[in-house]
Design an enzyme around this catalytic site. Sequence first.
Site, PDB file in Angstrom:
ATOM      1  N   LYS A 169      -7.075   1.363  -3.285  1.00 30.91           N
ATOM      2  CA  LYS A 169      -6.498   0.453  -1.801  1.00 30.91           C
ATOM      3  C   LYS A 169      -6.657   1.686  -0.418  1.00 30.91           C
ATOM      4  O   LYS A 169      -7.438   1.061   0.189  1.00 30.91           O
ATOM      5  CB  LYS A 169      -4.980  -0.526  -2.313  1.00 30.91           C
ATOM      6  CG  LYS A 169      -4.649  -0.314  -1.191  1.00 30.91           C
ATOM      7  CD  LYS A 169      -5.003  -1.674  -0.331  1.00 30.91           C
ATOM      8  CE  LYS A 169      -4.888  -1.373   0.961  1.00 30.91           C
ATOM      9  NZ  LYS A 169      -5.109  -3.057   1.610  1.00 30.91           N
ATOM     10  N   LYS A 226      -0.439   4.729   8.610  1.00 29.93           N
ATOM     11  CA  LYS A 226       0.678   5.314   7.171  1.00 29.93           C
ATOM     12  C   LYS A 226      -0.604   5.042   6.531  1.00 29.93           C
ATOM     13  O   LYS A 226      -0.617   6.000   5.279  1.00 29.93           O
ATOM     14  CB  LYS A 226       1.561   3.995   7.171  1.00 29.93           C
ATOM     15  CG  LYS A 226       2.179   4.085   5.609  1.00 29.93           C
ATOM     16  CD  LYS A 226       1.935   3.097   4.703  1.00 29.93           C
ATOM     17  CE  LYS A 226       2.153   1.899   5.212  1.00 29.93           C
ATOM     18  NZ  LYS A 226       1.574   0.669   3.396  1.00 29.93           N
ATOM     19  N   THR A 264       0.960  -1.568  -0.034  1.00 33.31           N
ATOM     20  CA  THR A 264       0.230  -0.444  -0.177  1.00 33.31           C
ATOM     21  C   THR A 264       1.237   1.278   0.164  1.00 33.31           C
ATOM     22  O   THR A 264       1.547   2.017   1.281  1.00 33.31           O
ATOM     23  CB  THR A 264      -0.892   0.379   1.580  1.00 33.31           C
ATOM     24  OG1 THR A 264      -1.711  -1.632   1.223  1.00 33.31           O
ATOM     25  CG2 THR A 264      -2.056   1.502   1.106  1.00 33.31           C
TER      26      THR A 264
HETATM   27  P1  NAP Z   1       5.578  -6.736   7.997  1.00 39.85           P
HETATM   28  O1  NAP Z   1       4.915  -8.155   7.785  1.00 39.85           O
HETATM   29  O2  NAP Z   1       5.842  -5.340   8.967  1.00 39.85           O
HETATM   30  O3  NAP Z   1       6.154  -6.746   6.075  1.00 39.85           O
HETATM   31  C1  NAP Z   1       7.065  -5.383   5.633  1.00 39.85           C
HETATM   32  C2  NAP Z   1       7.630  -5.972   4.829  1.00 39.85           C
HETATM   33  O4  NAP Z   1       8.832  -4.975   4.715  1.00 39.85           O
HETATM   34  C3  NAP Z   1       9.196  -7.020   5.672  1.00 39.85           C
HETATM   35  O5  NAP Z   1       9.527  -7.653   4.437  1.00 39.85           O
HETATM   36  C4  NAP Z   1      10.488  -6.489   5.745  1.00 39.85           C
HETATM   37  O6  NAP Z   1      11.803  -6.642   6.092  1.00 39.85           O
HETATM   38  C5  NAP Z   1      10.305  -5.237   4.786  1.00 39.85           C
HETATM   39  N1  NAP Z   1      10.837  -4.113   5.261  1.00 39.85           N
HETATM   40  C6  NAP Z   1      10.288  -2.632   5.874  1.00 39.85           C
HETATM   41  N2  NAP Z   1      10.916  -1.668   6.104  1.00 39.85           N
HETATM   42  C7  NAP Z   1      12.197  -1.888   5.270  1.00 39.85           C
HETATM   43  C8  NAP Z   1      13.054  -1.522   4.600  1.00 39.85           C
HETATM   44  N3  NAP Z   1      14.056  -0.389   5.348  1.00 39.85           N
HETATM   45  N4  NAP Z   1      14.261  -2.150   3.519  1.00 39.85           N
HETATM   46  C9  NAP Z   1      14.296  -3.557   3.198  1.00 39.85           C
HETATM   47  N5  NAP Z   1      13.298  -4.064   3.625  1.00 39.85           N
HETATM   48  C10 NAP Z   1      12.638  -3.541   4.757  1.00 39.85           C
HETATM   49  O7  NAP Z   1       4.323  -6.103   6.705  1.00 39.85           O
HETATM   50  P2  NAP Z   1       2.696  -6.351   6.150  1.00 39.85           P
HETATM   51  O8  NAP Z   1       1.956  -6.178   6.771  1.00 39.85           O
HETATM   52  O9  NAP Z   1       3.548  -8.172   5.166  1.00 39.85           O
HETATM   53  O10 NAP Z   1       2.465  -5.184   5.141  1.00 39.85           O
HETATM   54  C11 NAP Z   1       3.551  -5.411   4.107  1.00 39.85           C
HETATM   55  C12 NAP Z   1       2.688  -4.059   2.811  1.00 39.85           C
HETATM   56  O11 NAP Z   1       1.477  -4.858   2.798  1.00 39.85           O
HETATM   57  C13 NAP Z   1       2.132  -3.168   3.344  1.00 39.85           C
HETATM   58  O12 NAP Z   1       1.999  -1.706   2.530  1.00 39.85           O
HETATM   59  C14 NAP Z   1       0.543  -2.927   3.972  1.00 39.85           C
HETATM   60  O13 NAP Z   1       0.081  -1.481   4.170  1.00 39.85           O
HETATM   61  C15 NAP Z   1       0.418  -3.555   3.334  1.00 39.85           C
HETATM   62  N6  NAP Z   1      -1.205  -4.592   3.188  1.00 39.85           N
HETATM   63  C16 NAP Z   1      -0.394  -5.026   4.662  1.00 39.85           C
HETATM   64  C17 NAP Z   1      -1.741  -6.221   4.723  1.00 39.85           C
HETATM   65  C18 NAP Z   1      -2.143  -6.762   6.063  1.00 39.85           C
HETATM   66  O14 NAP Z   1      -3.444  -7.020   7.423  1.00 39.85           O
HETATM   67  N7  NAP Z   1      -1.062  -7.513   7.260  1.00 39.85           N
HETATM   68  C19 NAP Z   1      -3.522  -6.219   4.209  1.00 39.85           C
HETATM   69  C20 NAP Z   1      -2.892  -4.939   2.945  1.00 39.85           C
HETATM   70  C21 NAP Z   1      -1.730  -4.840   2.512  1.00 39.85           C
HETATM   71  P3  NAP Z   1      12.380  -7.458   7.553  1.00 39.85           P
HETATM   72  O15 NAP Z   1      11.867  -8.865   7.848  1.00 39.85           O
HETATM   73  O16 NAP Z   1      13.555  -7.288   7.303  1.00 39.85           O
HETATM   74  O17 NAP Z   1      11.772  -6.298   8.828  1.00 39.85           O
END
Ligand code: NAP
Length: 284
Positions: free
Chosen positions: A167, A235, A91
């Site tokens: 989204k 965010k 997102t």
């Molecule tokens: P998450 O579990 O916190 O995963 C975040 C990912 O980004 C991890 O692979 C993390 O790596 C990586 N990352 C963050 N900062 C970084 C950096 N500076 N350099 C390199 N890698 C970095 O988050 P998530 O829930 O999967 O969400 C991911 C995206 O999907 C977001 O944009 C979120 O808004 C969207 N989303 C989430 C959901 C939900 O329900 N969770 C649903 C729809 C959309 P590390 O493993 O090394 O920390």
Amino acid sequence: MDVGFIGLGRMGGPMARNLVKAGHRVRAWNRSPVAGELADGMDLVATPAEALQAEAAFTMLADDAAIREVLLSSGALQSARPGLVHAVASTISVGFAGELRARHAEAGLGYVSAPVLGRPDAAEAAQLAVMVAGEKDAVAKVCPLLDAIGRRTWVLGEDPGQANAAKIAANMMLAMAIEALAEAVVLTGGYGLAPEAFFDLILGTLFGCSAYSIYSTKIASGDFEPGFAMNLGLKDLRLAAAASEKTGRRLPMLDALRGRMAEAVAAGLGDKDWSAIADYARQA
Ligand code: NAP
């Protein structure tokens, strides 16, 4: 297909595993080490640039800043395989989607925005709702891959930012639904009503849809282990505010909710599920 995947977090991990299950060859990169069983069947590669040596690639990093660092500042995008189509499923802001489109075009690469609706359990079950926008050929190339991660794909237009706007608006509505549940529980709780009794009433009458069902269950259980962390929710509300400001429109409910979620994050709830805003309302 030969597919790259960047970002194996709560969402990216299961999405990449479903691409493997669908028979695609997945070369995946994550900043932190990933347990072997979570990357079963994938080729874990050492750099983001290696993940982009593919016919198509997904990115599911946290936000604009992470994508800028990993793909643009690092120079990884410039060394991508010619002809690659890149789908960013994170997102991200509408403005950044426009910048990504231009940077991909300069590098001779295809770009689509393909954000998703659904929490990690939906990602695991390949039941995400996928929105996609971008040039027709690029969208057509990634559609079979989107079928492997979701239950349905909505093609929203040729400007990638249209998918991001949809989204961001959907997440704004979800946050408002959670806050509506929270405030209703505060009101009815003041008169001795248990949350479960009130939720049973509203789900069985006017509000029997998945948004209210999923989040009333979380609120009633008091289990705020993150599926979607409140930091990321805040965010998204900031992205919604920026997107509406760009069109010169003010959204008053969004402003109020964004302020409230910022307070809850400042109070230490950022790593909890964003539905913990209900606990914040109860305690306020
Ligand atoms: P998450 O579990 O916190 O995963 C975040 C990912 O980004 C991890 O692979 C993390 O790596 C990586 N990352 C963050 N900062 C970084 C950096 N500076 N350099 C390199 N890698 C970095 O988050 P998530 O829930 O999967 O969400 C991911 C995206 O999907 C977001 O944009 C979120 O808004 C969207 N989303 C989430 C959901 C939900 O329900 N969770 C649903 C729809 C959309 P590390 O493993 O090394 O920390």
